[in-house]
Structure formats: C-alpha cells, structure tokens
Design an enzyme around this catalytic site. Structure first.
Site, PDB file in Angstrom:
ATOM      1  N   ASP A   1      42.352  35.850  37.783  1.00 45.10           N
ATOM      2  CA  ASP A   1      42.029  35.314  36.450  1.00 45.10           C
ATOM      3  C   ASP A   1      41.801  36.412  35.414  1.00 45.10           C
ATOM      4  O   ASP A   1      40.994  36.254  34.495  1.00 45.10           O
ATOM      5  CB  ASP A   1      40.801  34.388  36.522  1.00 45.10           C
ATOM      6  CG  ASP A   1      41.021  33.245  37.495  1.00 45.10           C
ATOM      7  OD1 ASP A   1      42.152  32.751  37.569  1.00 45.10           O
ATOM      8  OD2 ASP A   1      40.052  32.852  38.185  1.00 45.10           O
TER       9      ASP A   1
ATOM     10  N   LYS B   1      46.648  37.403  33.632  1.00 42.82           N
ATOM     11  CA  LYS B   1      48.029  37.799  33.980  1.00 42.82           C
ATOM     12  C   LYS B   1      49.053  36.909  33.276  1.00 42.82           C
ATOM     13  O   LYS B   1      50.084  37.385  32.818  1.00 42.82           O
ATOM     14  CB  LYS B   1      48.238  37.713  35.504  1.00 42.82           C
ATOM     15  CG  LYS B   1      47.308  38.623  36.296  1.00 42.82           C
ATOM     16  CD  LYS B   1      47.462  38.399  37.790  1.00 42.82           C
ATOM     17  CE  LYS B   1      46.977  37.049  38.260  1.00 42.82           C
ATOM     18  NZ  LYS B   1      45.522  36.811  38.143  1.00 42.82           N
TER      19      LYS B   1
ATOM     20  N   GLY C   1      46.412  29.907  38.893  1.00 44.37           N
ATOM     21  CA  GLY C   1      46.395  29.146  37.649  1.00 44.37           C
ATOM     22  C   GLY C   1      46.545  30.126  36.509  1.00 44.37           C
ATOM     23  O   GLY C   1      45.662  30.941  36.277  1.00 44.37           O
ATOM     24  N   HIS C   2      47.683  30.112  35.850  1.00 47.39           N
ATOM     25  CA  HIS C   2      47.986  31.090  34.798  1.00 47.39           C
ATOM     26  C   HIS C   2      48.098  30.367  33.459  1.00 47.39           C
ATOM     27  O   HIS C   2      48.908  29.463  33.305  1.00 47.39           O
ATOM     28  CB  HIS C   2      49.292  31.828  35.120  1.00 47.39           C
ATOM     29  CG  HIS C   2      49.225  32.568  36.428  1.00 47.39           C
ATOM     30  ND1 HIS C   2      50.328  33.028  37.087  1.00 47.39           N
ATOM     31  CD2 HIS C   2      48.173  32.923  37.201  1.00 47.39           C
ATOM     32  CE1 HIS C   2      49.953  33.645  38.214  1.00 47.39           C
ATOM     33  NE2 HIS C   2      48.645  33.582  38.298  1.00 47.39           N
TER      34      HIS C   2
ATOM     35  N   GLN D   1      46.760  35.907  41.872  1.00 47.55           N
ATOM     36  CA  GLN D   1      45.458  36.391  42.360  1.00 47.55           C
ATOM     37  C   GLN D   1      45.221  37.825  41.847  1.00 47.55           C
ATOM     38  O   GLN D   1      45.726  38.180  40.803  1.00 47.55           O
ATOM     39  CB  GLN D   1      45.368  36.312  43.892  1.00 47.55           C
ATOM     40  CG  GLN D   1      45.242  34.884  44.433  1.00 47.55           C
ATOM     41  CD  GLN D   1      46.548  34.134  44.535  1.00 47.55           C
ATOM     42  OE1 GLN D   1      47.493  34.629  45.111  1.00 47.55           O
ATOM     43  NE2 GLN D   1      46.614  32.938  43.992  1.00 47.55           N
TER      44      GLN D   1
HETATM   45  P1  GDP Z   1      45.385  34.542  35.234  1.00 44.24           P
HETATM   46  O1  GDP Z   1      45.156  33.721  36.441  1.00 44.24           O
HETATM   47  O2  GDP Z   1      45.214  35.997  35.477  1.00 44.24           O
HETATM   48  O3  GDP Z   1      46.696  34.236  34.549  1.00 44.24           O
HETATM   49  O4  GDP Z   1      44.231  34.159  34.191  1.00 44.24           O
HETATM   50  P2  GDP Z   1      43.757  32.670  33.804  1.00 44.24           P
HETATM   51  O5  GDP Z   1      44.765  32.082  32.878  1.00 44.24           O
HETATM   52  O6  GDP Z   1      43.381  31.894  35.020  1.00 44.24           O
HETATM   53  O7  GDP Z   1      42.389  32.995  33.068  1.00 44.24           O
HETATM   54  C1  GDP Z   1      42.332  33.777  31.932  1.00 44.24           C
HETATM   55  C2  GDP Z   1      41.697  32.940  30.804  1.00 44.24           C
HETATM   56  O8  GDP Z   1      41.356  33.779  29.717  1.00 44.24           O
HETATM   57  C3  GDP Z   1      42.633  31.900  30.217  1.00 44.24           C
HETATM   58  O9  GDP Z   1      41.883  30.803  29.788  1.00 44.24           O
HETATM   59  C4  GDP Z   1      43.270  32.625  29.044  1.00 44.24           C
HETATM   60  O10 GDP Z   1      43.720  31.728  28.026  1.00 44.24           O
HETATM   61  C5  GDP Z   1      42.096  33.446  28.555  1.00 44.24           C
HETATM   62  N1  GDP Z   1      42.433  34.735  27.935  1.00 44.24           N
HETATM   63  C6  GDP Z   1      43.414  35.623  28.264  1.00 44.24           C
HETATM   64  N2  GDP Z   1      43.299  36.749  27.516  1.00 44.24           N
HETATM   65  C7  GDP Z   1      42.234  36.561  26.715  1.00 44.24           C
HETATM   66  C8  GDP Z   1      41.588  37.383  25.747  1.00 44.24           C
HETATM   67  O11 GDP Z   1      41.967  38.529  25.485  1.00 44.24           O
HETATM   68  N3  GDP Z   1      40.482  36.876  25.122  1.00 44.24           N
HETATM   69  C9  GDP Z   1      40.008  35.625  25.383  1.00 44.24           C
HETATM   70  N4  GDP Z   1      38.928  35.218  24.747  1.00 44.24           N
HETATM   71  N5  GDP Z   1      40.590  34.824  26.302  1.00 44.24           N
HETATM   72  C10 GDP Z   1      41.682  35.283  26.963  1.00 44.24           C
HETATM   73  P1  IMO Z   2      45.070  33.494  39.795  1.00 41.51           P
HETATM   74  O1  IMO Z   2      46.520  33.762  40.096  1.00 41.51           O
HETATM   75  C1  IMO Z   2      40.937  33.466  41.166  1.00 41.51           C
HETATM   76  C2  IMO Z   2      40.288  32.667  45.427  1.00 41.51           C
HETATM   77  C3  IMO Z   2      39.572  31.376  45.756  1.00 41.51           C
HETATM   78  C4  IMO Z   2      38.838  31.816  47.017  1.00 41.51           C
HETATM   79  C5  IMO Z   2      39.864  32.727  47.706  1.00 41.51           C
HETATM   80  C6  IMO Z   2      40.684  32.031  48.773  1.00 41.51           C
HETATM   81  O2  IMO Z   2      44.862  32.370  38.836  1.00 41.51           O
HETATM   82  O3  IMO Z   2      44.371  34.751  39.406  1.00 41.51           O
HETATM   83  P2  IMO Z   2      42.699  30.308  48.659  1.00 41.51           P
HETATM   84  O4  IMO Z   2      42.770  28.924  48.096  1.00 41.51           O
HETATM   85  O5  IMO Z   2      43.684  31.250  48.032  1.00 41.51           O
HETATM   86  O6  IMO Z   2      42.765  30.342  50.155  1.00 41.51           O
HETATM   87  O7  IMO Z   2      41.223  30.823  48.263  1.00 41.51           O
HETATM   88  O8  IMO Z   2      40.717  33.185  46.682  1.00 41.51           O
HETATM   89  N1  IMO Z   2      41.489  32.496  44.579  1.00 41.51           N
HETATM   90  C7  IMO Z   2      41.529  32.805  43.276  1.00 41.51           C
HETATM   91  N2  IMO Z   2      40.551  33.225  42.446  1.00 41.51           N
HETATM   92  N3  IMO Z   2      42.202  33.336  40.723  1.00 41.51           N
HETATM   93  C8  IMO Z   2      43.199  32.940  41.550  1.00 41.51           C
HETATM   94  O9  IMO Z   2      44.493  32.948  41.194  1.00 41.51           O
HETATM   95  C9  IMO Z   2      42.878  32.614  42.894  1.00 41.51           C
HETATM   96  N4  IMO Z   2      43.581  32.173  43.958  1.00 41.51           N
HETATM   97  C10 IMO Z   2      42.724  32.130  44.977  1.00 41.51           C
HETATM   98  O10 IMO Z   2      38.684  30.997  44.726  1.00 41.51           O
HETATM   99  O11 IMO Z   2      37.722  32.602  46.682  1.00 41.51           O
HETATM  100 MG    MG Z   3      43.975  32.104  37.039  1.00 44.27          MG
END
Ligand code: GDP
Ligand code: IMO
Ligand code: MG
Length: 444
Positions: free
Chosen positions: A13, A16, A40-41, A223
């Site tokens: 998270d 990416k 979840g991206h 991840q």
């Molecule tokens: P990922 O799994 O690495 O793709 O990240 P996620 O999308 O799960 O979580 C990142 C969260 O931060 C999302 O809700 C994005 O919309 C938000 N986000 C990304 N970059 C920024 C930033 O620079 N500032 C803020 N405030 N939010 C951001």
């Molecule tokens: P993105 O791509 C954050 C964590 C789960 C748990 C561990 C194992 O959005 O960054 P799993 O279901 O993969 O067997 O769970 O890994 N986890 C993540 N945490 N971002 C993710 O993906 C994750 N995918 C798995 O919360 O701790």
């Molecule tokens: Mg994510």
C-alpha cells in the site's frame, strides 16, 4: 534502459498503483508477476477513481498492453468482476490484455482453507486478506494446483477429485463447513475456461517477442518487499516473491533483460494484518496518519496500522531490489506534524543494529532508535514542483536519500495522477530514458 520493475519498499500500500499509472506512458506494456486479488491498487486522475486487484494499472491507458504473468494466482470470478467493472467505467481491454496459461487458478477451496486456518490460529492469525492466496500457492508448490491453461483439460476431474478429498479432510479437522462440492467446482472450471479462452496466451513467448522488438516493459509488483515469502517478516508475509527477483520467475523474462528497479516508499509506514511493526504508533499520531492518509485497505477495508518511516526496513528493501530511484508517496500526509521521527536503527537485546534481524523473535524485540526532525507545518498537497516544497520537507527528503541510499526522483503529494513532482535531473529520468522525458514534460 527499457525494462523496469516497480516494487513497494515496505509492507504494501505504498501507492504503487498511482506510480505505475503515472509511468505508463513511457512503456508499451505493464506486467504483473506475482500475487493475486489480495492486492488493491488505487488510481485516481481528474474526477475518476479505480481500484484494481488483478489487472495491471496499465489497463487505464488505451494502447498499453497488460499481462498477468505465470507467477500469479488468479481467481477467475474476481478477474471477471474486475473486467465487468472496467467495462462499466468505459475501459476497453480488447486486444491488449493477456493472461498466462501457466498462472494458477485460485479455486473456492483456497479461500475456504485460508479462512478456516486463520480462524484456527486465533490470536496468532497472520491477518491474511482471506482471499485464499496462501493455499493457492501451496497447491502450486505441492503440485496439486490447476493452471489456467489446464482448466479444460481431460485430466482435470481426476485431479480435482484428489484435491477435494484433501481439502475436506483438512476442513473437517478444523471444524469448518464442508468444502464447495466437487461437481460445483468442476462446473465452474468449465465456465471459467470458456470465458478465459480468448485471453489466455503463452505470455512468456509474447514477452520475449516484445523484448526482441524493443518494446519497453514495466513490471508491476504487488504487496511490498517486507511481505516477500523469502525476504519478508516471515511468517507474517504473503506467499509469493514480491521483490524484484520475482519479476523474472513470475514472467519468464530473464534477469539480463531487466534494466532497473524503482522503489515506491511511503513517507511513513503502514501495515495491514499481524506481525511485528517496530515503528507502530498506537496513540494520537497513529490516528492522525490513518485519518489524514485515509489508511483503510483497498481490498478488505481494514484500518491499516500506522507508524513512522522505518529506514532500516527501507534500506533492506533497497538492497533486495537494487532500487535505483525512489518514488516517495504521501508526503502531504505529514503536513500538519510539528515534528517527524525516522527510525534509523534498532536496538535488539541491548545492542544497536542497522540491519533487519532475520529471525522473527529478534525482529519482534527490535526497538526503534529515532532521529527527530522538525515538520514543515504547511500544506504541500498537490505540489507539482519540488522547488515549491517547504525547506523542512526538502530536508526530510534529503535525509531519506542519505539514509536509504537512493535518490528520491519523484514526490507524490496527493492521490491523483496530477499531484506529483518529478526531479528533472534525477536518476529516474535517466533510468527511463527519453520516453520518460515525455511524462516529465507533461507535468512541467
Ligand atoms: P498500492 O497497493 O501500493 O497501490 O497502494 P493503495 O492504492 O492500496 O494505497 C495507497 C493509497 O494512498 C490510495 O488510497 C491512494 O489513492 C493514496 N495515495 C497515493 N499517493 C498518495 C499521495 O501522495 N498522497 C495522498 N494523500 N494519498 C496518496
Ligand atoms: P498491495 O499490492 C498490504 C498482507 C495481508 C497479510 C499478509 C498475508 O495492495 O500493496 P495474504 O492474503 O497475501 O495471504 O495475506 O499480507 N497483504 C497486504 N498488505 N497490501 C497488499 O497488497 C497486501 N497483500 C497482502 O494483510 O498481513
Ligand atoms: Mg494496496
């Protein structure tokens, strides 16, 4: 330099999705190499908002090819659901979405096992996303798995019969409900095979051809480095190789074809699920980060645990991935803080160390050693020019560069594509070459 791997430098998270989306115009294809719909991206631009789980963020760019590589575990219903949502949003993947015949199918039993095992673990639960990712990879490694290209095979019924028996025994022993019936799973596999057919390809051949043609490829890691099955904080990890090495095994692209790796680093740390987290903040500041950073899981909606930036972990990730440049995200979330802490070393059993303890016990006992820096207490949201950043924010970035050992070439100051500042003379610009120049140019 054409083929680049994007890896999260923390526990996932990091943002990416945003960074991959941003860099897309510089690449012909985006390739996912591991994981499944545990990821979840989030991608936001203008007034649009997308959550992607299996399909690479490149799908939002017309003309960009997207590949789901052999290293992934794919839940067909989750995949079809995502395709349907994209279609509703007017995104047309026709002719540019390719799924590896060698990727493994995530069956209903995998999620059933994941949930039953987590329940049985009680307070020792991993805190998985309960999607069935671990059991699906386990099936692959123990050679009971079903690959997407084999969903219509004559041998499938026999194979699933054995698997059903195994799953039933385990679920019984855990006191869980009966597994989905064999007939139901067989029928599902037939339906899935039909709908998947036009999308399934020997993607290894395809990628090799694209590389030969000089088409630049972006490998999208899911991840983060610390959730890697080998290098992460085992057993509180996911079940695949999320670090850069996974991009080769998970796609069939040789290491010699990879030109570099970009690390996505959040300006603080978050973690979802169980496991040690030395810089975790449980009080007011942790709440502040969660609220202002909107730190709730994109996949499960769970509140993310929040804490200060852990440079020991980020440095470890830099070494593992060969990070040539850092994309620093969510700097704006720190805007209101009077002071900011950075964990520069750990104290483990009375001794200071600058490296990650490799044993779970040692890591669980690691106490953070902090350097405290003044905050900037000014709004940086939406900044597109690094020179506009307050001096203390620029200092914070310099400190990160020094401590992690890689340049910060991109600063993200908001969730939307537009809210980004790129260092014009940075390594990232050089790494990605002329094509990246076009992206930078657009941002001014
Ligand atoms: P990922 O799994 O690495 O793709 O990240 P996620 O999308 O799960 O979580 C990142 C969260 O931060 C999302 O809700 C994005 O919309 C938000 N986000 C990304 N970059 C920024 C930033 O620079 N500032 C803020 N405030 N939010 C951001
Ligand atoms: P993105 O791509 C954050 C964590 C789960 C748990 C561990 C194992 O959005 O960054 P799993 O279901 O993969 O067997 O769970 O890994 N986890 C993540 N945490 N971002 C993710 O993906 C994750 N995918 C798995 O919360 O701790
Ligand atoms: Mg994510």
């Amino acid at each position: 330099m054409a083929n680049v791997i994007i890896v999260g430098m923390q526990w996932g998270d990091e943002g990416k999705g945003k960074i991959v989306d941003l860099l897309c115009p510089a690449f012909d294809a985006v390739v996912r190499y591991q994981g499944g719909h545990n990821a979840g991206h989030t991608v936001k631009f203008a007034d649009r908002h997308f959550s992607l789980h299996l399909i690479p963020s490149g799908i939002l760019h017309p003309g960009t090819h997207c590949v789901l590589g052999n290293g992934m575990v794919v839940s067909p219903p989750a995949f079809f659901g995502e395709l349907d949502r994209l279609a509703e949003a007017g995104v047309d993947p026709a002719g540019r979405l390719f799924v590896s015949t060698r990727a493994h199918a995530l069956l209903p039993w995998h999620a059933e096992l994941d949930q039953a095992r987590e329940e049985a673990r009680g307070d020792k639960a991993i805190g998985t996303t309960s999607r069935g990712i671990g059991p699906a990879y386990e099936g692959k490694v123990s050679r009971y798995g079903v690959r997407l290209g084999d969903l219509a095979s004559d041998a499938l019924a026999e194979r699933l019969k054995t698997e059903h028996r195994r799953v039933k025994v385990e679920l019984d022993s855990l006191g869980a409900a009966e597994p989905t019936s064999l007939d139901e799973v067989l029928a599902l596999c037939g339906e899935w095979a039909e709908r998947l057919k036009p999308l399934l390809h020997d993607t290894e051949v395809l990628l090799s051809q694209w590389i030969e043609d000089g088409a630049p490829l972006l490998f999208e890691g899911a991840q983060g480095a610390l959730l890697d099955i080998d290098h992460g904080t085992y057993p509180f990890v996911t079940s695949s190789n999320s670090t850069a090495g996974g991009a080769c095994t998970g796609t069939g692209v040789p290491p010699t074809a990879i030109d570099g790796s970009v690390g996505v680093l959040k300006a603080y740390t978050t973690r979802v699920g169980g496991g040690p987290f030395p810089t975790e903040l449980e009080g007011e500041t942790g709440e502040y980060l969660r609220d202002r950073g909107n730190e709730f899981g994109t996949t499960t909606g769970r509140p993310r645990r929040c804490g200060w930036l852990d440079v020991v972990a980020a440095r470890y990730a830099r070494r593992l991935n060969g990070t040539g440049a850092i994309a620093l995200t969510k700097l704006d979330v720190l805007d209101e803080l009077e002071e900011i802490k950075v964990c520069t070393a750990y104290e483990v059993d009375g001794r200071a160390t600058e490296t990650m303890p490799s044993d779970l016990g040692g890591f669980a006992r690691a106490e953070p050693i902090y350097e405290t820096v003044p905050g900037w207490e000014r709004d940086t949201a939406g900044i597109t020019d690094l020179a506009q950043l307050p001096a203390n924010a620029r200092e914070y970035i310099r400190l990160i560069e020094d401590l992690v050992g890689a340049p910060v070439d991109l600063v993200s100051s908001g969730p939307r594509r537009e809210e980004t500042a790129v260092r014009q003379d940075g390594v990232l610009h050089g790494l990605l070459g002329e094509r990246f120049g076009r992206v930078v140019g657009k941002r001014g």
